[in-house]
Design an enzyme around this catalytic site. Structure first.
Site, PDB file in Angstrom:
ATOM      1  N   LYS A 136       0.812  -1.214   0.000  1.00  0.00           N
ATOM      2  CA  LYS A 136       0.000   0.000   0.000  1.00  0.00           C
ATOM      3  C   LYS A 136       0.845   1.265   0.000  1.00  0.00           C
ATOM      4  CE  LYS A 136      -4.394  -1.715   1.748  1.00  0.00           C
ATOM      5  NZ  LYS A 136      -5.403  -1.690   2.838  1.00  0.00           N
ATOM      6  N   ARG A 161      -3.862 -10.052   5.174  1.00  0.00           N
ATOM      7  CA  ARG A 161      -4.408 -10.050   3.814  1.00  0.00           C
ATOM      8  C   ARG A 161      -3.297  -9.557   2.887  1.00  0.00           C
ATOM      9  NH1 ARG A 161      -6.763  -6.405   0.203  1.00  0.00           N
ATOM     10  NH2 ARG A 161      -8.394  -7.313  -1.126  1.00  0.00           N
TER      11      ARG A 161
END
Length: 276
Positions: free
Chosen positions: A219, A253
Site C-alpha cells: 500500500k 491479507r
C-alpha cells in the site's frame, strides 16, 4: 488471544495467524501484479495462493483504490460469477472470502457460490452515489446470511477506530451476527503518518476481544514513505506484516503469500520461545 471462525461448517482455528491471499478479478487494482482476469490467470492464482500456504482466498471484483471509478453492481456481479465459478472448480474445499461493500452482491456470492466470509471495506469515499448502500443494510444482510463478516474502519486515529468498531460490533450483535473480524483500515481515510501511528498502537485492537485482520500489502503507506512504487514494496510489506503479527494480528491479507507465511512461522517461533 485464540479465536475460531465458523466458515460454512468449516472451523478456522486462529491459534496460528492465518494468511489471506488476494485474487483481484479487476482490470484496475492499484497493484498490477495482482490482477487476474482470464480463466487461466484466475485458476493459476487460485493454485498459487493455496500452494504457498494461505488458508483463505479473498476474491474482489471492484477496485477500491483511490480515485478509481467503481464498477457498477452489475459489473461486479458478472466478474464475481466468472471468478468464483473458476475458484470453486479448482479448489472446491477452499475457504473463500469476497471483498464487497454491496449487500446484494454479498447475498449472491453466499447463496450461489457458498462464499464463506464477507470482507467489507465500505463504499469508496469518492462515490456518494454508492454510499446509499448503507452500512446498516450490509449488517442486516450478513446477519441473515450467517457468515463471518470483516468490518473495516476508515477512522484516522486508534481512539476513533476503537470507538467505531465497538459501535459496529454492538449493532451487528443486536442483529444476531456471530463471527466478526475487525480491520483497522490501513490506507483508508488516513494520511501516511496516521497509518503509522495506528500501526504503532495496533495492539490496542485486542481490547475488543475479536480477531484482527491487517491489510497493508504494497500500500501507499509503504511506497510513498520510500519514494517507490507498489511493485517495489514487498520488503516494506514484509516488515509491516511482521510488526502486525507481533502486535496481535490474526489474519494477514496479502498479495505475496509465501513471504507472509514465512512471517507467521518466524513470529510463531519467537512466541514459542517466550512461552518457554
Amino acid at each position: 488471544m485464540e479465536y475460531t471462525l465458523n466458515c460454512n461448517g468449516k472451523l478456522l482455528d486462529m491459534k496460528t495467524p492465518q494468511v489471506m491471499g488476494i485474487l483481484n478479478a479487476t482490470p484496475d487494482s492499484f497493484y498490477a501484479g495482482s490482477r487476474s482476469q482470464t480463466e487461466q490467470q484466475i485458476a493459476e492464482r487460485t493454485h498459487q495462493i493455496l500452494s504457498e500456504g494461505a488458508t483463505i482466498i479473498d476474491v474482489g471484483a471492484c477496485s477500491t483504490r483511490p480515485d478509481s471509478e467503481p464498477a457498477t453492481e452489475e459489473e461486479e456481479m458478472e466478474r464475481l460469477q466468472v471468478a468464483l465459478a473458476i475458484v470453486r472448480r479448482e479448489a472446491p474445499e477452499a475457504i473463500i472470502s469476497v471483498d464487497t461493500y454491496r449487500p446484494d452482491v454479498a447475498r449472491m456470492v453466499v447463496e450461489e457460490f457458498g462464499a464463506d466470509i464477507i470482507n467489507d471495506v465500505g463504499a469508496p469515499a469518492n462515490s456518494k452515489r454508492l454510499i446509499a448502500n448503507s452500512q446498516e443494510n450490509m449488517f442486516r444482510m450478513v446477519s441473515r446470511l450467517c457468515v463471518p463478516y470483516i468490518y473495516m474502519s476508515r477512522k484516522a486515529t486508534m481512539y476513533d477506530i476503537l470507538k467505531d468498531c465497538a459501535e459496529a460490533v454492538d449493532s451487528l450483535r443486536s442483529m444476531g451476527q456471530k463471527d466478526i473480524i475487525l480491520d483497522p483500515g490501513f490506507g483508508f481515510g488516513k494520511t501516511v503518518d496516521e497509518n503509522y501511528q495506528v500501526m504503532n498502537e495496533l495492539e490496542r485492537m485486542q481490547m475488543l476481544h475479536l480477531p484482527v485482520l491487517v491489510g497493508i500489502s504494497r500500500k501507499s503507506m509503504i511506497y510513498k514513505l520510500m519514494g517507490t512504487t507498489p511493485e517495489e514494496s514487498l520488503n516494506g510489506t514484509t516488515v509491516l506484516n511482521t510488526i502486525s503479527l507481533m502486535k496481535g494480528a490474526n489474519i494477514l491479507r496479502v498479495h505475496d503469500v509465501k513471504e507472509a507465511v514465512e512471517c507467521v512461522k518466524i513470529v510463531q517461533s519467537l512466541n514459542s520461545q517466550i512461552v518457554k
